[in-house]
Scaffold this active site. Structure first.
Site, PDB file in Angstrom:
ATOM      1  N   PHE A  51       0.806  -1.108   0.091  1.00 34.00           N
ATOM      2  CA  PHE A  51       0.027   0.183   0.208  1.00 34.00           C
ATOM      3  C   PHE A  51       1.050   1.352  -0.279  1.00 34.00           C
ATOM      4  CE2 PHE A  51      -2.542   3.358   2.531  1.00 34.00           C
ATOM      5  CZ  PHE A  51      -3.429   3.404   1.349  1.00 34.00           C
ATOM      6  N   TYR A  53       1.031   5.396  -0.061  1.00 34.03           N
ATOM      7  CA  TYR A  53       0.418   6.529   0.280  1.00 34.03           C
ATOM      8  C   TYR A  53       1.028   7.923   0.132  1.00 34.03           C
ATOM      9  CZ  TYR A  53       2.378   6.122   4.921  1.00 34.03           C
ATOM     10  OH  TYR A  53       3.466   5.880   5.785  1.00 34.03           O
ATOM     11  N   GLY A  54       2.552   7.687  -0.040  1.00 29.78           N
ATOM     12  CA  GLY A  54       3.450   8.866  -0.184  1.00 29.78           C
ATOM     13  C   GLY A  54       4.473   8.686  -1.428  1.00 29.78           C
ATOM     14  N   SER A  55       5.594   8.804  -0.793  1.00 27.47           N
ATOM     15  CA  SER A  55       6.788   8.730  -1.929  1.00 27.47           C
ATOM     16  C   SER A  55       6.587   7.231  -2.629  1.00 27.47           C
ATOM     17  CB  SER A  55       8.094   8.970  -1.359  1.00 27.47           C
ATOM     18  OG  SER A  55       8.149   7.963  -0.262  1.00 27.47           O
ATOM     19  N   GLU A 128      13.222   1.838   3.246  1.00 36.61           N
ATOM     20  CA  GLU A 128      12.221   2.413   4.396  1.00 36.61           C
ATOM     21  C   GLU A 128      12.478   2.181   5.852  1.00 36.61           C
ATOM     22  OE1 GLU A 128       9.393   4.163   3.293  1.00 36.61           O
ATOM     23  OE2 GLU A 128       9.846   4.029   1.262  1.00 36.61           O
TER      24      GLU A 128
END
Length: 225
Positions: A51, A53-55, A128
């Site tokens: 999922f 949602y940003g970068s 990450e």
């Protein structure tokens, strides 16, 4: 959008690499392997969806074999993780985006290749999750897609017991984002890129749009002071 590329450019500075995040312990290669092992055990023989949602939306650093719009109910984007490296420094801390409980978060899910699964997972974890303290923020969450519900892997989803994230008043958040810059760019640049790429996906996050207007005001005020 009030947070224009010209305003973002004013926040960019040449900042040297000051090493790892203070007070956090870098993950060892063995610990990264253990985390990848855990993810693969959890997934079993099922395909792995991530999922974003940003970068990860605009820069996943792997080649997904499928891509779908997705909504995570019970979660929302929040600039709630204080940082002193990458897009910030100890002298001028910034904020990174994480998922916090409550609301909804519209994003996309990306399917990992079955053939390159472990290699891509290892690259994702290395990018990450660089520190031991945040390893618990790798989570499986339920998302809704046009093809039905899926369980998807996501990064930086806050846990109740971690104590690492702390949502701030919007005005304080805007002030930190407007000022922080590190070797990886500025927090304002990250906010701008996120909004632009969400819009390209047909997603408008009202909270981020409100925040970008406040950040633009702060940048202009800093330039006049």
């Amino acid at each position: 959008m009030l947070l224009t590329p010209d305003l973002v450019a004013l926040t960019l500075r040449d900042v040297q690499d000051d090493g790892p995040e203070p007070r956090w312990i870098p993950l060892s290669e063995a610990e990264r392997d253990d985390l990848v092992d855990r993810i693969e055990r959890d997934a079993g023989s099922d395909p792995i969806w991530v999922f974003a949602y940003g970068s990860l939306i605009w820069n996943p650093e792997f080649e997904p074999t499928a891509r779908e719009r997705a909504t995570a109910y019970g979660w929302h984007r929040s600039f709630s993780l204080k940082i002193e490296r990458w897009r910030a420094t100890s002298e001028q801390p910034g904020l990174m985006m994480a998922l916090e409980r409550g609301g909804r978060c519209d994003g996309v899910v990306l399917r990992l290749s079955d053939e390159r699964r472990r290699k891509d997972l290892h690259a994702l974890v290395a990018r990450e999750i660089r520190y031991r303290e945040v390893a618990d923020m790798v989570r499986w969450i339920r998302v809704q897609t046009p093809e039905g519900p899926r369980y998807a892997l996501t990064f930086w989803a806050s846990t109740r017991r971690s104590g690492l994230t702390q949502p701030l008043p919007t005005e304080s958040t805007a002030t930190l984002i407007a000022s922080a810059c590190g070797q990886g760019g500025s927090c304002a640049q990250y906010l701008h890129n996120t909004i632009v790429d969400l819009e390209a996906e047909g997603i408008r996050d009202r909270n981020l749009w409100h925040l970008q207007a406040l950040v633009a005001e702060r940048i202009k005020a800093e330039q006049m002071s």
